[in-house]
Design an enzyme around this catalytic site. Structure first.
Site, short mmCIF file in Angstrom:
data_model
loop_
_atom_site.label_atom_id
_atom_site.label_comp_id
_atom_site.label_asym_id
_atom_site.label_seq_id
_atom_site.Cartn_x
_atom_site.Cartn_y
_atom_site.Cartn_z
N HIS A 104 -36.01 3.86 42.79
CA HIS A 104 -34.90 4.09 41.85
C HIS A 104 -35.04 5.44 41.13
O HIS A 104 -34.67 5.56 39.97
CB HIS A 104 -34.81 2.95 40.82
CG HIS A 104 -34.25 1.68 41.40
ND1 HIS A 104 -32.91 1.41 41.46
CD2 HIS A 104 -34.87 0.61 41.95
CE1 HIS A 104 -32.71 0.23 42.02
NE2 HIS A 104 -33.89 -0.28 42.34
N ASP A 156 -32.55 5.80 36.55
CA ASP A 156 -32.28 5.19 37.86
C ASP A 156 -31.73 6.27 38.78
O ASP A 156 -31.66 7.45 38.39
CB ASP A 156 -31.31 4.00 37.71
CG ASP A 156 -31.63 2.89 38.71
OD1 ASP A 156 -31.62 3.18 39.92
OD2 ASP A 156 -31.91 1.76 38.29
N GLU A 188 -37.67 -2.75 44.06
CA GLU A 188 -36.91 -2.24 45.20
C GLU A 188 -37.33 -0.84 45.64
O GLU A 188 -36.49 0.04 45.82
CB GLU A 188 -35.41 -2.25 44.84
CG GLU A 188 -34.90 -3.65 44.55
CD GLU A 188 -33.48 -3.68 44.04
OE1 GLU A 188 -32.75 -4.61 44.39
OE2 GLU A 188 -33.07 -2.77 43.25
N GLU A 214 -23.47 -0.98 37.30
CA GLU A 214 -22.84 -0.30 38.44
C GLU A 214 -21.32 -0.38 38.34
O GLU A 214 -20.61 0.58 38.63
CB GLU A 214 -23.27 -0.97 39.76
CG GLU A 214 -24.68 -0.67 40.18
CD GLU A 214 -25.65 -1.75 39.73
OE1 GLU A 214 -25.37 -2.44 38.73
OE2 GLU A 214 -26.71 -1.88 40.37
N ASP A 249 -24.46 -9.00 35.16
CA ASP A 249 -23.54 -8.18 35.96
C ASP A 249 -22.78 -9.05 36.97
O ASP A 249 -21.75 -8.64 37.49
CB ASP A 249 -24.27 -7.05 36.70
CG ASP A 249 -25.39 -7.53 37.58
OD1 ASP A 249 -26.07 -8.52 37.21
OD2 ASP A 249 -25.63 -6.94 38.65
N ARG A 255 -26.47 3.69 35.38
CA ARG A 255 -25.35 3.58 36.33
C ARG A 255 -24.07 4.04 35.65
O ARG A 255 -23.19 4.63 36.28
CB ARG A 255 -25.23 2.15 36.81
CG ARG A 255 -26.06 1.84 38.03
CD ARG A 255 -27.53 2.20 37.86
NE ARG A 255 -28.30 1.90 39.04
CZ ARG A 255 -28.88 0.72 39.27
NH1 ARG A 255 -28.82 -0.25 38.38
NH2 ARG A 255 -29.56 0.53 40.37
C1 ACM Z 1 -33.47 -5.47 39.71
O1 ACM Z 1 -32.47 -6.18 39.54
N1 ACM Z 1 -33.50 -4.56 40.68
C2 ACM Z 1 -34.64 -5.60 38.85
#
Ligand code: ACM
Length: 628
Positions: free
Chosen positions: A271, A197, A348, A487, A441, A168
């Site tokens: 991702h 990613d 995801e 991010e 984060d 990121r």
């Molecule tokens: C994650 O936080 N997407 C593993």
């Protein structure tokens, strides 16, 4: 004569208090015996080691000691030195692979361990026992004294990790080394390197050059992740970077010298937008306009982990060329990284494009799969075969359980602890890294003070983490990690701010005995680490000094409660547009906010002095907190 017994008592009490002074060690060792007296390091000291395997550690210690003292201490192989590092001829069963004993007396210091890793950790403890000036990069004058102690220490868990997302935002290899330095000081032994990613592919793969020629670069954007503009037609992608294979080898060696194993992550099948931007044929739509995301809002989130990706970012599981691609990637990754694990992501993954793809539908028919979700199980099993052929073990986020995975796969539980519980029940090894306790984060202070992210995580919540859930066989829990997604983190200084002090809490959770946990004692050591970090020029958050302001509705009235993580803070506030100080209202119980466009201002004090940030909350923000 009468006063003599009481004088003796006072003298004895002072001695006992001196002996039980908090040693400012993080993580807390298993056992500390404090003795009277101390050791003072002088110019005439020597550092010795009894086996050549410990030479590198002795040299590191010498360098650390000589930098701020200005002494010319030397490392020598031998037995009769001032600071003696000894490897046991016969392993001590209690100490295991990473444990050590450290004994300091007025005459000198000895650190004993079964393996160099233990000596390395004993050295870290020794450094923390020295005055904070030891962290200075220049020569300083002070008395280099450490208390007389006997410490016996070994870790609770074998996997003590931090994850850094370099996709990121790109962090240079020098940044990564500095991050590793801090990990090593805290006795972390696993660095999870999130290398790929949607926002960038960061590792050179020689057989697939476009991954870094294209995939490592995105258009320059600032602002909140997800709100940034899409790339404009013809706009040059200038922001990013990647590690050459030489860089990777250099970082691996650097980490290994600090007892840190690197677990590289190649996040697939989701991702993967940066990979698809490089090689569009890996996706279902094969859209040659696919770009490396600059953090634009290409996804929609509906809660409960349901989402839609408006730009395709998943590899096509029905295309054999995808497995040829993955074989090339993992061949090079496996050759570079000596550790046994490769992290393959798995989180995801949006399957909407798979559902519409003819090849995926044919594959589902062939495999007798009814739900497109289960195609991920097929994909992950193919990836595991690739890794096994290269002698590596698969680890992935807890979604790898969906659709089935072999029992040898290790599961990283991130969506709370439930994935970990389920995985352990199925006989998988588990690494615990739940959002609720370990996501670095997340905002650590008030969202009006710290740059806000979608969730918060306070230091005391991190510290309260128990990695072995009730009813789970502890043998399946390898340990845990803190995860720093970046991010919203563009620089190393800010990465440090987000990581500390929360990683100090996690270091203790993963190293120290469960029974030794003590929040009040921990926070004293945290405050000492703040001072040490100031000398070391390491950034950290001071959110523990701030008030925690919550709002609720009681009988239709907006009610505000305030608390603090530290027990000895006083909270003062105003609702009349004056600046709060210790002469304004002191918070003692929940307050009902009167009607009107009120702004609440809050400040904390300790020992008569302001200590926390000023927190300013308009009525609308308080109503938001109350769930209105
Ligand atoms: C994650 O936080 N997407 C593993």
């Amino acid at each position: 004569m009468k006063f003599i017994p009481s004088l003796l008592l006072i003298l004895t009490m002072n001695l006992v208090q001196a002996q039980n002074k908090t040693l400012n060690l993080i993580p807390q060792p298993v056992e500390i015996k404090q003795n009277s007296g101390s050791f003072t390091l002088t110019e005439s000291a020597t550092v010795g080691f009894n086996k050549p395997e410990s030479r590198e550690i002795a040299l590191m210690l010498v360098q650390k000691l000589n930098t701020p003292t200005g002494f010319g201490i030397k490392a020598v192989q031998g037995n009769k030195t001032t600071i003696q590092l000894n490897l046991n001829a016969v392993p001590d069963q209690v100490l295991g692979k990473e444990g050590y004993t450290l004994v300091s007396t007025s005459k000198g210091i000895s650190i004993t361990a079964n393996q160099p890793a233990g000596l390395y950790y004993g050295m870290q403890t020794l450094i923390q026992l020295l005055p904070k000036e030891i962290e200075n990069k220049n020569v300083v004058k002070t008395k280099w004294t450490i208390p007389a102690v006997k410490i016996t220490d070994y870790p609770r868990f074998g996997w003590r990790g931090l994850m850094l997302d370099v996709s990121r935002h790109f962090f240079t290899k020098e940044d990564v080394k500095l991050y590793i330095d801090e990990m090593a000081r805290l006795k972390f032994n696993t660095f999870h390197w999130h290398l790929t990613d949607d926002e960038g592919w960061r590792i050179e793969i020689k057989s697939l050059p476009k991954l870094t020629e294209v995939g490592a670069w995105r258009v320059q954007r600032y602002g909140h992740f997800g709100d940034r503009d899409f790339p404009k037609p013809g706009e040059k992608a200038t922001d990013g970077g990647f590690y050459t294979q030489d860089d990777i080898r250099e970082v691996i060696k650097y980490a290994a010298e600090r007892n840190i194993t690197i677990v590289p992550e190649i996040d697939v099948p989701g991702h993967s937008m940066a990979a698809i931007a490089s090689y569009p044929e890996l996706s279902c739509k094969k859209d040659t306009n696919t770009f490396v995301s600059p953090g634009c809002g290409f996804s929609e989130w509906y809660g409960n982990n349901t989402f839609k990706m408006n730009v395709e970012n998943a590899l096509n599981p029905s295309d054999e060329n995808v497995y040829v691609f993955l074989d090339k990637v993992f061949t090079e990754v496996a050759a570079l990284f000596p550790g046994k694990y490769i992290h393959v992501g798995g989180d995801e993954c949006y399957k909407g494009y798979w559902a519409q793809d003819e090849g995926c539908q044919d594959l589902m028919k062939k495999l007798g799969i009814r739900h497109v979700e289960d195609l991920q199980g097929y994909f992950m099993n193919r990836v595991e075969e690739i890794l096994k052929a290269k002698g590596k073990k698969l680890i992935g986020w807890d979604e790898i359980l969906d659709g089935g995975i072999s029992p040898e796969a290790t599961v990283m539980s991130w969506r709370g602890i439930k994935g970990g519980i389920e995985a352990a029940r199925l006989g998988h090894d588990v690494v615990m890294t739940p959002t609720t306790f370990a996501y670095l984060d997340y905002t650590q202070g008030d969202r009006t003070v710290d740059p806000p992210i979608y969730a918060g995580l306070r230091l005391n919540k991190c510290y309260s983490f128990e990695p072995v859930p009730d009813g789970v066989d502890a043998k399946y829990i390898l340990g845990g990690q803190g995860n720093l997604w970046t991010e919203q983190v563009a620089t190393l200084r800010y990465a440090q701010y987000m990581t500390f002090p929360r990683a100090w809490a996690l270091a203790e959770v993963y190293w120290s005995p469960k029974e030794s946990k003590n929040w009040n004692n921990f926070t004293k050591r945290v405050e000492n680490q703040f001072e040490r970090s100031d000398v070391a020029e390491i950034n950290y958050s001071k959110a523990i000094y701030d008030a925690i302001v919550k709002a609720g509705l009681k009988d239709g009235k907006l009610t505000v409660t305030m608390e603090s993580e530290l027990p000895d803070l006083e909270i003062y506030y105003t609702i009349d547009d004056a600046m709060p100080d210790k002469f304004t209202a002191k918070y003692t119980q929940p307050i009902e906010l009167p009607y009107g466009p009120i702004t609440l201002r809050v400040i904390t004090y300790r020992d008569g002095k302001p200590i926390g940030h000023l927190i300013t909350l308009k009525r609308e923000e308080l109503e938001r907190r109350a769930g209105n």
